[in-house]
Design a protein around this motif. Structure first.
Motif, PDB file in Angstrom:
ATOM      1  N   ALA A 296      -0.307  44.104 -19.847  1.00  0.00           N
ATOM      2  CA  ALA A 296      -1.724  43.752 -19.799  1.00  0.00           C
ATOM      3  C   ALA A 296      -2.296  44.054 -18.416  1.00  0.00           C
ATOM      4  O   ALA A 296      -3.396  44.603 -18.286  1.00  0.00           O
ATOM      5  N   LEU A 297      -1.532  43.713 -17.371  1.00  0.00           N
ATOM      6  CA  LEU A 297      -2.008  43.978 -16.010  1.00  0.00           C
ATOM      7  C   LEU A 297      -2.147  45.482 -15.785  1.00  0.00           C
ATOM      8  O   LEU A 297      -3.117  45.960 -15.191  1.00  0.00           O
ATOM      9  N   TYR A 298      -1.183  46.210 -16.279  1.00  0.00           N
ATOM     10  CA  TYR A 298      -1.234  47.664 -16.137  1.00  0.00           C
ATOM     11  C   TYR A 298      -2.509  48.211 -16.776  1.00  0.00           C
ATOM     12  O   TYR A 298      -3.228  49.021 -16.190  1.00  0.00           O
ATOM     13  N   ALA A 299      -2.798  47.730 -17.992  1.00  0.00           N
ATOM     14  CA  ALA A 299      -3.988  48.209 -18.705  1.00  0.00           C
ATOM     15  C   ALA A 299      -5.263  47.867 -17.927  1.00  0.00           C
ATOM     16  O   ALA A 299      -6.172  48.684 -17.812  1.00  0.00           O
ATOM     17  N   ALA A 300      -5.303  46.655 -17.377  1.00  0.00           N
ATOM     18  CA  ALA A 300      -6.493  46.239 -16.627  1.00  0.00           C
ATOM     19  C   ALA A 300      -6.703  47.145 -15.418  1.00  0.00           C
ATOM     20  O   ALA A 300      -7.828  47.540 -15.102  1.00  0.00           O
ATOM     21  N   VAL A 301      -5.616  47.473 -14.741  1.00  0.00           N
ATOM     22  CA  VAL A 301      -5.724  48.334 -13.565  1.00  0.00           C
ATOM     23  C   VAL A 301      -6.102  49.748 -13.981  1.00  0.00           C
ATOM     24  O   VAL A 301      -6.914  50.415 -13.340  1.00  0.00           O
ATOM     25  N   GLU A 302      -5.538  50.179 -15.091  1.00  0.00           N
ATOM     26  CA  GLU A 302      -5.847  51.497 -15.635  1.00  0.00           C
ATOM     27  C   GLU A 302      -7.352  51.607 -15.952  1.00  0.00           C
ATOM     28  O   GLU A 302      -7.938  52.676 -15.900  1.00  0.00           O
ATOM     29  N   ALA A 303      -7.972  50.455 -16.246  1.00  0.00           N
ATOM     30  CA  ALA A 303      -9.410  50.431 -16.518  1.00  0.00           C
ATOM     31  C   ALA A 303     -10.210  50.212 -15.232  1.00  0.00           C
ATOM     32  O   ALA A 303     -11.346  49.727 -15.264  1.00  0.00           O
ATOM     33  N   SER A 304      -9.578  50.512 -14.107  1.00  0.00           N
ATOM     34  CA  SER A 304     -10.234  50.394 -12.788  1.00  0.00           C
ATOM     35  C   SER A 304     -10.660  48.978 -12.426  1.00  0.00           C
ATOM     36  O   SER A 304     -11.677  48.787 -11.759  1.00  0.00           O
ATOM     37  N   THR A 305      -9.922  47.982 -12.883  1.00  0.00           N
ATOM     38  CA  THR A 305     -10.183  46.629 -12.397  1.00  0.00           C
ATOM     39  C   THR A 305      -8.903  46.108 -11.746  1.00  0.00           C
ATOM     40  O   THR A 305      -7.888  46.807 -11.700  1.00  0.00           O
ATOM     41  N   GLN A 306      -8.990  44.870 -11.247  1.00  0.00           N
ATOM     42  CA  GLN A 306      -7.802  44.258 -10.653  1.00  0.00           C
ATOM     43  C   GLN A 306      -7.297  43.153 -11.572  1.00  0.00           C
ATOM     44  O   GLN A 306      -8.025  42.629 -12.405  1.00  0.00           O
ATOM     45  N   GLY A 307      -6.037  42.800 -11.368  1.00  0.00           N
ATOM     46  CA  GLY A 307      -5.452  41.728 -12.168  1.00  0.00           C
ATOM     47  C   GLY A 307      -4.881  40.651 -11.271  1.00  0.00           C
ATOM     48  O   GLY A 307      -4.514  40.914 -10.120  1.00  0.00           O
ATOM     49  N   ALA A 308      -4.827  39.420 -11.784  1.00  0.00           N
ATOM     50  CA  ALA A 308      -4.241  38.327 -11.019  1.00  0.00           C
ATOM     51  C   ALA A 308      -3.303  37.542 -11.912  1.00  0.00           C
ATOM     52  O   ALA A 308      -3.546  37.386 -13.105  1.00  0.00           O
ATOM     53  N   LEU A 309      -2.232  37.064 -11.310  1.00  0.00           N
ATOM     54  CA  LEU A 309      -1.305  36.207 -12.047  1.00  0.00           C
ATOM     55  C   LEU A 309      -1.087  34.944 -11.240  1.00  0.00           C
ATOM     56  O   LEU A 309      -0.683  34.999 -10.080  1.00  0.00           O
ATOM     57  N   MET A 310      -1.407  33.809 -11.838  1.00  0.00           N
ATOM     58  CA  MET A 310      -1.294  32.541 -11.113  1.00  0.00           C
ATOM     59  C   MET A 310      -0.200  31.690 -11.735  1.00  0.00           C
ATOM     60  O   MET A 310      -0.152  31.511 -12.952  1.00  0.00           O
ATOM     61  N   VAL A 311       0.690  31.160 -10.897  1.00  0.00           N
ATOM     62  CA  VAL A 311       1.800  30.333 -11.379  1.00  0.00           C
ATOM     63  C   VAL A 311       1.836  29.036 -10.576  1.00  0.00           C
ATOM     64  O   VAL A 311       1.273  28.970  -9.493  1.00  0.00           O
ATOM     65  N   PRO A 312       2.496  28.009 -11.113  1.00  0.00           N
ATOM     66  CA  PRO A 312       2.400  26.700 -10.452  1.00  0.00           C
ATOM     67  C   PRO A 312       3.225  26.502  -9.172  1.00  0.00           C
ATOM     68  O   PRO A 312       2.899  25.627  -8.390  1.00  0.00           O
ATOM     69  N   VAL A 381      -7.190  37.808 -15.686  1.00  0.00           N
ATOM     70  CA  VAL A 381      -6.492  36.704 -15.042  1.00  0.00           C
ATOM     71  C   VAL A 381      -5.435  36.167 -15.996  1.00  0.00           C
ATOM     72  O   VAL A 381      -5.731  35.874 -17.153  1.00  0.00           O
ATOM     73  N   ILE A 382      -4.213  36.065 -15.494  1.00  0.00           N
ATOM     74  CA  ILE A 382      -3.150  35.496 -16.325  1.00  0.00           C
ATOM     75  C   ILE A 382      -2.614  34.251 -15.618  1.00  0.00           C
ATOM     76  O   ILE A 382      -2.412  34.268 -14.409  1.00  0.00           O
ATOM     77  N   THR A 383      -2.440  33.163 -16.364  1.00  0.00           N
ATOM     78  CA  THR A 383      -1.769  32.022 -15.751  1.00  0.00           C
ATOM     79  C   THR A 383      -0.498  31.748 -16.541  1.00  0.00           C
ATOM     80  O   THR A 383      -0.484  31.831 -17.760  1.00  0.00           O
ATOM     81  N   ASP A 384       0.564  31.450 -15.814  1.00  0.00           N
ATOM     82  CA  ASP A 384       1.831  31.148 -16.463  1.00  0.00           C
ATOM     83  C   ASP A 384       2.018  29.644 -16.445  1.00  0.00           C
ATOM     84  O   ASP A 384       1.646  28.985 -15.487  1.00  0.00           O
ATOM     85  N   GLU A 385       2.605  29.099 -17.492  1.00  0.00           N
ATOM     86  CA  GLU A 385       2.770  27.657 -17.636  1.00  0.00           C
ATOM     87  C   GLU A 385       1.428  26.966 -17.414  1.00  0.00           C
ATOM     88  O   GLU A 385       1.270  26.097 -16.586  1.00  0.00           O
ATOM     89  N   GLN A 386       0.446  27.416 -18.201  1.00  0.00           N
ATOM     90  CA  GLN A 386      -0.934  27.023 -17.958  1.00  0.00           C
ATOM     91  C   GLN A 386      -1.189  25.527 -18.028  1.00  0.00           C
ATOM     92  O   GLN A 386      -2.087  25.024 -17.393  1.00  0.00           O
TER      93      GLN A 386
END
Ligand code: ADP
Ligand code: MG
Length: 680
Positions: A296-312, A381-386
């Motif tokens: 998913a992050l790869y696809a977002a970047v491929e679409a010229s945007t940035q991605g974020a992953l937030m974990v606790p 934006v992706i959050t793990d263990e949301q």
């Protein structure tokens, strides 16, 4: 005038001081008072002891058979025991801290006792006693929570008075057409019967109506949020070259499982579409959520945007950073890690490259949501263990972009019943399949007297260079005791395993200390980790092959499963040993289920059935809606019906134009459902 606007002091008998008492219970208006429902109904009809199950509450009648005996304990505690003949059973009735009852008991006297029955000890622990012969009708006792100087009788009188004066002014939110369809009582009758049921039949009808209303309102809110969310976020579709994403997937060291493929497609479709993604990705520990996040992050970047992953936690952030960087940077993406330990020049550098759009993917802890962190164009934006993040933190992160797509990942398998009630406003994707070749964790149930053998087993694993977790007895009463226990066990085990380093983790450590302990374990600087249940979710230490859980019966199935999921992450065979002298039926059942199944969804469904939704997440901040009447396990069918009705209403026209739906619509307006600011 609306009942919401009438003060309780407008009810006969309620003066200022009682109004104050009511206020402290959250009852301000006449509406609040009428809707202040009993939390339980006690059945005081007499029971035959042979029909009462172990640990069940019951009322029985009997004759006092012996002189009572009274013992005192420190702190004014006391225990009064007396033999009572109930039908053909001679039982012991026990009264804790009710020494005054003693003088009222004489041999041969008839007593009516209400309490909890222990079938093994033939003992009734009494909390209510009546003397002499009682009238024998069906008696249902609604039980309310009351505070301070307000008694239940008084509260019931107030409620009755409120009904007399205002009962007919209650607005029915459920329109007649729906009531007719399901043969539901009008609101005034239903509410009245909730408070003053004449029979179980009356109560059942009242409850059925209240449950439907509660679930319908909830589903309407959720589905309306979702609809508005979709309608309002227009034109934000991400455009990426599908072939590039496919070749990224092909470049991974392993083929996707079919479940991973399915959820990946669901997510990619959301990314391309015009509405803002609001999706929950569920997958058992080890099911491979990280790769899906990477795609998913790869696809977002491929679409010229940035991605974020937030974990606790920091350590999780580091682990994710390592695995994502190895997958993404070889494809030319620039991935950075931001936590509170990234300081000074390095931090400045990351921040400026992020703002310039040079960094494609940022991974980190809640450090990501500080004000100084600015993205050039945040798309995903992706959050793990949301569930460990508050709603507010999630929103702040989301607002760092213009309506970025959001994906929440969790390893807690949530049964469908709960998923549609808790996450009704989200789309849900499920990875219900493990990568091939994964070894099932062998799970054993051992009694305490077998501890020596268990430790011998641990020793063998350690001697082969593996690591082990020991989860300590959980003492419900106080966190302090838990900690002390962990400290004691740690000392014992360090003494036992002299040649290894034994680490200690518990809730009283600062988060920096916790991180340090985890890091030592992750790098094999310590081989055995003694911990309370704070041991981090999602942490991946593939070399750990052994999980020992003391007093395992104290945990719910889902929690046991989470703990067990800390091992079995490498190629070696892993083991989980549940130490338990469980006596209760339920405890034994849980131990048995654990040794028999490793499917998180099966376990979570069982857990829900055994313990009910309140305990499901092991804490109260689960985000679980606090239903007053409904119970998502038992009222599952109603939930499905309400859900379908809500879907029909949200997408139809009646709700907006039909006059009989006006009360429902204005309820939704009051709840802010049509206000986009209230999203999530
Ligand atoms: P979790 O869902 O618990 O976050 P991870 O994403 O950490 O699981 O994956 C667990 C392990 O399984 C990782 O080592 C990962 O490389 C591996 N893995 C993931 N998907 C597959 C697959 N399709 N085939 C083989 N191994 C996989
Ligand atoms: Mg994970």
């Amino acid at each position: 005038m609306k009942l919401e606007q009438l003060s309780v002091t407008d009810v006969n008998g309620v003066g200022d001081s009682k109004a104050e008492e009511l206020r402290s219970m959250g009852i301000l208006s006449v509406h609040d008072l009428l809707n202040y429902l009993p939390f339980r109904y006690d059945d005081h009809s007499l029971k035959d002891l042979s029909e009462v199950k172990h640990e069940e509450r019951a009322t029985v009648e009997g004759k006092v058979h012996s002189e009572p005996s009274l013992r005192y304990f420190p702190k004014k505690k006391s225990k009064l025991s007396v033999r009572v003949l109930v039908g053909r059973y001679l039982i012991t009735a026990v009264f804790f801290n009710q020494h005054y009852v003693k003088n009222q008991l004489s041999i041969g006297q008839t007593v009516t006792l209400t309490g909890k029955w222990d079938v093994h000890k033939m003992t009734l622990t009494v909390n209510e006693v009546k003397f002499g012969i009682q009238p024998k009708d069906e008696s249902i006792d609604p039980v309310y929570t009351v505070r301070g100087r307000l008694g239940v009788k008084q509260l019931r009188r107030f409620i009755k008075n409120a009904f007399l004066s205002y009962g007919n002014n209650l607005t029915d939110k459920v329109p007649e057409s729906l009531r007719e369809m399901y043969k539901l009582l009008p609101i005034n009758q239903a509410l009245y019967n909730m408070h003053f049921p004449q029979s179980y039949q009356h109560l059942k009808h009242a409850r059925r109506r209240m449950v439907y209303e509660e679930l319908l309102l909830f589903q309407l809110k959720m589905q309306m949020f979702r609809k508005i969310n979709r309608e309002q976020s227009e034109g934000k579709g991400l455009h990426f070259a599908k072939e590039k994403v496919e070749s990224f997937i092909a470049s991974l060291p392993f083929p996707l499982t079919s479940a991973q493929r399915r959820v990946t497609d669901e997510i990619l479709k959301d990314l391309t579409s015009n509405y803002r993604m609001n999706r929950l990705l569920q997958g058992d520990v080890g099911s491979g959520k990280t790769v899906v996040a990477a795609i998913a992050l790869y696809a977002a970047v491929e679409a010229s945007t940035q991605g974020a992953l937030m974990v606790p936690t920091e350590i999780l952030a580091e682990q994710h950073f390592q695995s994502l960087e190895s997958m993404l940077s070889s494809c030319g993406l620039s991935v950075a890690l931001l936590t509170s330990s990234v300081k000074g020049k390095r931090r400045k550098d990351i921040l400026s490259r992020l703002a310039d759009g040079e960094i494609d993917v940022l991974i980190g802890t809640h450090a990501l949501i500080q004000e100084e962190v600015v993205f050039k164009r945040l798309g995903l934006v992706i959050t793990d263990e949301q569930h460990r993040f508050g709603v507010k933190q999630r929103r702040v992160l989301r607002e760092k972009g213009e309506n970025p797509d959001v994906l929440f990942m969790t390893a807690t398998p949530i049964p469908r019943t709960l998923a549609i009630s808790v996450f009704g406003d989200m789309d849900v994707s499920v990875i219900d399949e493990m990568p091939a070749g994964r070894k099932v964790i062998e799970t054993y149930w051992a009694k305490h007297h077998m501890l020596d053998r268990v430790l011998g087993f641990v020793q063998k694993e350690l001697d082969q260079g593996r690591q082990a977790y020991v989860i300590c007895p959980l003492i419900e009463e106080s966190d302090k005791l838990d900690v002390q226990n962990a400290i004691d066990v740690h000392a014992q085990l360090q003494h036992y395993f002299k040649q290894y380093k034994v680490g200690l983790m518990h809730g009283r450590l600062t988060s920096a200390e916790k991180e340090e302990v985890m890091r030592e374990f992750a790098t094999n600087a310590c081989q055995l980790l003694v911990s309370t249940t704070v041991v981090e979710v999602g942490v991946n230490v593939p070399n750990a092959t052994m999980m020992v859980i003391y007093d395992a019966e104290r945990f719910g199935l889902s929690q046991l499963h989470q703990l067990r999921g800390r091992v079995g992450r490498g190629s070696e065979q892993s083991y989980c040993i549940l130490i338990s002298d469980a006596k209760s039926q339920d405890g034994k059942e849980r131990m048995r289920i654990m040794t028999e199944t490793s499917d998180g969804f099966v376990l979570s469904q069982k857990d829900l059935e055994l313990r009910g939704p309140g305990d499901f997440f092991g804490n109260k901040q689960s985000g679980l809606p606090d239903f007053k009447v409904a119970d998502v396990v038992h009222d599952y069918r109603v939930l499905e019906v309400a859900r379908n009705d809500a879907a029909r209403l949200v997408n139809g026209t009646e709700l907006y134009y039909d006059a009989s739906f006006e009360p429902l619509k204005s309820y939704l307006e009051d709840e802010g459902v049509f206000d986009p600011e209230r999203l999530d």
